[in-house]
Motif scaffolding. Structure first.
Motif, short mmCIF file in Angstrom:
data_model
loop_
_atom_site.label_atom_id
_atom_site.label_comp_id
_atom_site.label_asym_id
_atom_site.label_seq_id
_atom_site.Cartn_x
_atom_site.Cartn_y
_atom_site.Cartn_z
N MET A 151 5.04 25.82 30.15
CA MET A 151 5.59 25.25 28.94
C MET A 151 5.17 23.78 28.87
N PRO A 152 4.73 23.30 27.71
CA PRO A 152 4.32 21.91 27.57
C PRO A 152 5.50 20.97 27.79
N VAL A 153 5.18 19.80 28.28
CA VAL A 153 6.20 18.79 28.54
C VAL A 153 5.94 17.62 27.60
N SER A 154 6.99 17.04 27.05
CA SER A 154 6.87 15.90 26.16
C SER A 154 6.48 14.65 26.93
N TYR A 155 5.70 13.79 26.28
CA TYR A 155 5.36 12.51 26.90
C TYR A 155 6.61 11.65 27.00
N SER A 156 6.64 10.77 27.97
CA SER A 156 7.82 9.94 28.21
C SER A 156 8.04 8.94 27.07
N GLY A 157 9.28 8.50 26.95
CA GLY A 157 9.63 7.49 25.95
C GLY A 157 8.90 6.19 26.22
N ASP A 158 8.69 5.87 27.50
CA ASP A 158 7.99 4.64 27.86
C ASP A 158 6.55 4.66 27.34
N LEU A 159 5.86 5.77 27.55
CA LEU A 159 4.49 5.89 27.06
C LEU A 159 4.47 5.78 25.54
N ARG A 160 5.40 6.43 24.88
CA ARG A 160 5.47 6.38 23.43
C ARG A 160 5.69 4.95 22.95
N ARG A 161 6.58 4.20 23.62
CA ARG A 161 6.83 2.81 23.24
C ARG A 161 5.60 1.95 23.46
N ARG A 162 4.86 2.19 24.54
CA ARG A 162 3.64 1.40 24.80
C ARG A 162 2.56 1.68 23.76
N VAL A 163 2.43 2.92 23.33
CA VAL A 163 1.45 3.25 22.28
C VAL A 163 1.84 2.55 20.97
N ILE A 164 3.11 2.62 20.61
CA ILE A 164 3.59 1.97 19.39
C ILE A 164 3.39 0.46 19.48
N ALA A 165 3.71 -0.13 20.64
CA ALA A 165 3.54 -1.58 20.81
C ALA A 165 2.06 -1.96 20.68
N GLY A 166 1.18 -1.17 21.23
CA GLY A 166 -0.25 -1.44 21.10
C GLY A 166 -0.72 -1.35 19.67
N TRP A 167 -0.20 -0.38 18.94
CA TRP A 167 -0.56 -0.22 17.54
C TRP A 167 -0.04 -1.40 16.71
N GLU A 168 1.21 -1.82 16.97
CA GLU A 168 1.80 -2.94 16.23
C GLU A 168 1.10 -4.26 16.55
N ALA A 169 0.57 -4.39 17.78
CA ALA A 169 -0.13 -5.61 18.19
C ALA A 169 -1.60 -5.59 17.76
N HIS A 170 -2.01 -4.53 17.07
CA HIS A 170 -3.40 -4.37 16.60
C HIS A 170 -4.39 -4.46 17.74
N VAL A 171 -4.06 -3.80 18.86
CA VAL A 171 -4.93 -3.78 20.04
C VAL A 171 -6.23 -3.07 19.74
N GLY A 172 -6.18 -2.06 18.92
CA GLY A 172 -7.38 -1.31 18.58
C GLY A 172 -7.05 -0.16 17.65
N SER A 173 -8.04 0.66 17.43
CA SER A 173 -7.88 1.81 16.56
C SER A 173 -7.03 2.88 17.25
N GLN A 174 -6.67 3.89 16.49
CA GLN A 174 -5.93 5.00 17.06
C GLN A 174 -6.75 5.67 18.15
N ARG A 175 -8.04 5.79 17.93
CA ARG A 175 -8.92 6.40 18.93
C ARG A 175 -8.94 5.56 20.22
N HIS A 176 -8.98 4.24 20.06
CA HIS A 176 -8.97 3.35 21.22
C HIS A 176 -7.65 3.48 21.99
N LEU A 177 -6.54 3.52 21.27
CA LEU A 177 -5.23 3.68 21.93
C LEU A 177 -5.17 5.00 22.69
N ALA A 178 -5.70 6.06 22.10
CA ALA A 178 -5.70 7.36 22.77
C ALA A 178 -6.50 7.29 24.07
N GLN A 179 -7.64 6.64 24.05
CA GLN A 179 -8.46 6.51 25.25
C GLN A 179 -7.78 5.62 26.28
#
Length: 73
Positions: free
Chosen positions: A1-29
């Motif tokens: 059964m798939p497991v959800s990603y942690s809240g911490d990882l989700r917050r870090r992705v959102i923080a990176g997106w809000e800080a304009h660290v890079g594109s969605q593709r860059h954040l995924a990598q």
């Protein structure tokens, strides 16, 4: 059964997106997740303001138990 990603990882992705660290593709990598995860997370965050994963599954009592209870009464 798939497991959800942690809240911490989700917050870090959102923080990176809000800080304009890079594109969605860059954040995924950068966070080693799929591009679709990042896209879905950001869409859900923009629409609802929520970061946490949706609840999965649930418990349903077996049908046979209901039949047994009916027969006992």
């Amino acid at each position: 059964m798939p497991v959800s990603y942690s809240g911490d990882l989700r917050r870090r992705v959102i923080a990176g997106w809000e800080a304009h660290v890079g594109s969605q593709r860059h954040l995924a990598q950068q966070f080693k997740v799929s591009l679709s995860f990042v896209r879905n997370l950001l869409r859900h965050y923009r629409q609802n303001g929520e970061i946490e994963a949706k609840q999965r599954g649930g418990h349903q009592k077996p049908t046979i138990q209901k039949a047994i209870q009916t027969l006992k009464h």
